[in-house]
Design a protein around this motif. Sequence first.
Motif, PDB file in Angstrom:
ATOM      1  N   LEU A 210       0.853  -1.193   0.000  1.00  0.00           N
ATOM      2  CA  LEU A 210       0.000   0.000   0.000  1.00  0.00           C
ATOM      3  C   LEU A 210       0.884   1.237   0.000  1.00  0.00           C
ATOM      4  O   LEU A 210       1.695   1.443   0.900  1.00  0.00           O
ATOM      5  CB  LEU A 210      -0.894  -0.006   1.245  1.00  0.00           C
ATOM      6  CG  LEU A 210      -1.665   1.277   1.557  1.00  0.00           C
ATOM      7  CD1 LEU A 210      -2.661   1.580   0.457  1.00  0.00           C
ATOM      8  CD2 LEU A 210      -2.365   1.168   2.908  1.00  0.00           C
ATOM      9  N   CYS A 211       0.737   2.074  -1.035  1.00  0.00           N
ATOM     10  CA  CYS A 211       1.541   3.280  -1.130  1.00  0.00           C
ATOM     11  C   CYS A 211       1.019   4.163  -2.264  1.00  0.00           C
ATOM     12  O   CYS A 211       0.182   3.738  -3.056  1.00  0.00           O
ATOM     13  CB  CYS A 211       3.016   2.944  -1.380  1.00  0.00           C
ATOM     14  SG  CYS A 211       3.298   2.015  -2.909  1.00  0.00           S
ATOM     15  N   TYR A 212       1.546   5.375  -2.334  1.00  0.00           N
ATOM     16  CA  TYR A 212       1.286   6.248  -3.464  1.00  0.00           C
ATOM     17  C   TYR A 212       2.164   5.754  -4.604  1.00  0.00           C
ATOM     18  O   TYR A 212       3.378   5.582  -4.443  1.00  0.00           O
ATOM     19  CB  TYR A 212       1.624   7.692  -3.103  1.00  0.00           C
ATOM     20  CG  TYR A 212       1.322   8.691  -4.191  1.00  0.00           C
ATOM     21  CD1 TYR A 212       0.029   8.868  -4.669  1.00  0.00           C
ATOM     22  CD2 TYR A 212       2.339   9.462  -4.748  1.00  0.00           C
ATOM     23  CE1 TYR A 212      -0.248   9.792  -5.668  1.00  0.00           C
ATOM     24  CE2 TYR A 212       2.072  10.387  -5.742  1.00  0.00           C
ATOM     25  CZ  TYR A 212       0.772  10.547  -6.204  1.00  0.00           C
ATOM     26  OH  TYR A 212       0.501  11.446  -7.200  1.00  0.00           O
ATOM     27  N   LEU A 213       1.564   5.492  -5.756  1.00  0.00           N
ATOM     28  CA  LEU A 213       2.287   4.825  -6.833  1.00  0.00           C
ATOM     29  C   LEU A 213       3.150   5.796  -7.631  1.00  0.00           C
ATOM     30  O   LEU A 213       2.779   6.291  -8.693  1.00  0.00           O
ATOM     31  CB  LEU A 213       1.299   4.091  -7.745  1.00  0.00           C
ATOM     32  CG  LEU A 213       0.421   3.040  -7.047  1.00  0.00           C
ATOM     33  CD1 LEU A 213      -0.469   2.333  -8.052  1.00  0.00           C
ATOM     34  CD2 LEU A 213       1.265   2.045  -6.272  1.00  0.00           C
ATOM     35  N   LYS A 214       4.329   6.047  -7.097  1.00  0.00           N
ATOM     36  CA  LYS A 214       5.344   6.840  -7.791  1.00  0.00           C
ATOM     37  C   LYS A 214       6.642   6.042  -7.794  1.00  0.00           C
ATOM     38  O   LYS A 214       6.762   5.014  -7.115  1.00  0.00           O
ATOM     39  CB  LYS A 214       5.531   8.200  -7.122  1.00  0.00           C
ATOM     40  CG  LYS A 214       5.921   8.134  -5.662  1.00  0.00           C
ATOM     41  CD  LYS A 214       6.051   9.534  -5.073  1.00  0.00           C
ATOM     42  CE  LYS A 214       6.438   9.478  -3.599  1.00  0.00           C
ATOM     43  NZ  LYS A 214       6.596  10.825  -3.022  1.00  0.00           N
ATOM     44  N   LYS A 215       7.610   6.492  -8.561  1.00  0.00           N
ATOM     45  CA  LYS A 215       8.829   5.704  -8.781  1.00  0.00           C
ATOM     46  C   LYS A 215       9.575   5.388  -7.499  1.00  0.00           C
ATOM     47  O   LYS A 215      10.137   4.297  -7.345  1.00  0.00           O
ATOM     48  CB  LYS A 215       9.741   6.433  -9.773  1.00  0.00           C
ATOM     49  CG  LYS A 215       9.201   6.433 -11.194  1.00  0.00           C
ATOM     50  CD  LYS A 215      10.186   7.073 -12.163  1.00  0.00           C
ATOM     51  CE  LYS A 215       9.643   7.013 -13.591  1.00  0.00           C
ATOM     52  NZ  LYS A 215      10.552   7.641 -14.575  1.00  0.00           N
ATOM     53  N   ASN A 216       9.601   6.332  -6.558  1.00  0.00           N
ATOM     54  CA  ASN A 216      10.347   6.114  -5.324  1.00  0.00           C
ATOM     55  C   ASN A 216       9.849   4.909  -4.539  1.00  0.00           C
ATOM     56  O   ASN A 216      10.598   4.304  -3.781  1.00  0.00           O
ATOM     57  CB  ASN A 216      10.274   7.364  -4.443  1.00  0.00           C
ATOM     58  CG  ASN A 216      10.906   7.163  -3.079  1.00  0.00           C
ATOM     59  OD1 ASN A 216      12.089   6.865  -2.978  1.00  0.00           O
ATOM     60  ND2 ASN A 216      10.114   7.298  -2.037  1.00  0.00           N
ATOM     61  N   LYS A 217       8.595   4.525  -4.723  1.00  0.00           N
ATOM     62  CA  LYS A 217       8.020   3.448  -3.921  1.00  0.00           C
ATOM     63  C   LYS A 217       8.463   2.057  -4.364  1.00  0.00           C
ATOM     64  O   LYS A 217       8.195   1.073  -3.677  1.00  0.00           O
ATOM     65  CB  LYS A 217       6.490   3.542  -3.928  1.00  0.00           C
ATOM     66  CG  LYS A 217       5.959   4.821  -3.280  1.00  0.00           C
ATOM     67  CD  LYS A 217       6.396   4.954  -1.823  1.00  0.00           C
ATOM     68  CE  LYS A 217       5.843   6.199  -1.166  1.00  0.00           C
ATOM     69  NZ  LYS A 217       6.224   6.309   0.257  1.00  0.00           N
ATOM     70  N   GLY A 218       9.117   1.946  -5.512  1.00  0.00           N
ATOM     71  CA  GLY A 218       9.719   0.667  -5.904  1.00  0.00           C
ATOM     72  C   GLY A 218       8.745  -0.455  -6.199  1.00  0.00           C
ATOM     73  O   GLY A 218       9.122  -1.632  -6.132  1.00  0.00           O
TER      74      GLY A 218
END
Length: 388
Positions: A210-218
Amino acid sequence: MNILIIPSWYSTKDNPTNGSFFREQAHALKEGGNNVIVAFVEVRLFSKINKKERVEVIDDNGVKTYRIIQGKFPKTGNVGTAIAFRQGLKKIYREIIKSEKIDTVHLHSCIWGGIGGAYMAKKLKVPFVITEHSSYYGRFKVNFIESQLIKYTLKKSDKVISVSSYLKGIVSKYYKDDIIIIPNMVDCNEFLSQKVNTKNTCDKFTFLSLCYLKKNKGVDILIKAFSKYFNDENVELIVAGDGPERVNLEKLAVELGVSDKVKFKGALSRSEVKKEMSNCNVFALASRFETFGVVLIEALASGKPVISTRNGGANDIVNDFNGILVEVDNIDELGEKMYYMYKNYNNYDSYRIRKDCINKYSKEVIIKELSQIYNDINSKELVNKEIY
C-alpha cells in the motif's frame, strides 16, 4: 495544555487523506486531555484561486481547525511556498488571538511551514516544538536558500523531534543541538485484525503493498520479484494506492504474465485500508527511500509480518521476529525473502508482533512522550520568565 499544531501538509478537497497521520495525532492529543487547535495554509498558484482568501474555522470532531487558501507566484518553488505559508499564518494569527489561548506551537516539518511556524510561536510568545517527517532532505538537493530557511526554523525551536534515527542523521546537518526520536503513532485498536493468529488458514496466500504509486516506492521491483518467484503457487499480490505510475505498473504486470495474480485496488479509504491489512498474510514495501513508514506499523498493529527494503525509516521498525529487511532495488533478494516468508509464515507469531507494536507505536505511548516534552518546555519557559 493548549496546543497549536501546524502541519506543512494536510487534507484538502483534492487530497482528503493527505497528512492523515497529523490529523490522527491531533485527535489523540485531544483524547489525552489537551485542547488542540490546527492551523493549516493550503498554498496554490494565484491563477488557481477563484475567490478572495479568507480564514475558515472548522470543527473537526472537537479539534478546531483554522484554514486558509493562500496564493503564491509561479516558479518560486519551496521558497515561494514557505513565504506564502507564512503569509497565510499571519492571517490565521489575527483570528486565533481573538479567542484562543495557546501554550505550545507544534510544527510538523520545516520544508513549507517552517518560517511561518516560527513566526506564530514568536507572536504568541510560547514554546516552539518541531517534528521533522519530510523525505525532501534525503531525496533531493537542498539549495542554499532552502537550507538557510531550514536552519533558521530549527534554531528558533525549543525542541526538535525526528520520526526515525535515519532522518535524525540527516536533520543533524542543519541543527547541531540535541534531536530526540519519537516515531509516528498508530491507533492499534483501529487495526485490530480478526485474523490475528499463528496459523495460515487463508485459501490464497496474499502479499499486500500500500503506497502512493510513484517511482520512489519501488513497486516495479516488487512486481518483478513477485513474478520471478511466484509463477505457479496459489499466491497473489495486492497493490493498493493510486498515482502517476499506476498505468506503467499495470502494463508491467501484463508484460511479465502475472496480471491475473497482481491486483490493483486503487486509492483506498481508511476503513478499506484496515480491511486489506486484516485480510493479507504479509505486508511488503519496496520503497527506495522512507523517513518512517506508517503503513509498516499499521501492518504490525494488525499482527502481520512485514518485508521491507532498508529504505531508512524501515530500519528502525523491522526486527528479527516481525519481518525481514532487504536491500533496495535487489529483485532476487526481495523475491527470495518473499518466498521464504510464504513457506515459513506459520513461524511468525501474530500476537507477539502486535504486542511489540503496541508497546512502541500505540497512540497512548506516543502521546505520553509528547505530553512530557510539552510539560518540560513549558516548565522551563515559566522558570525563565520568573528569573527575568
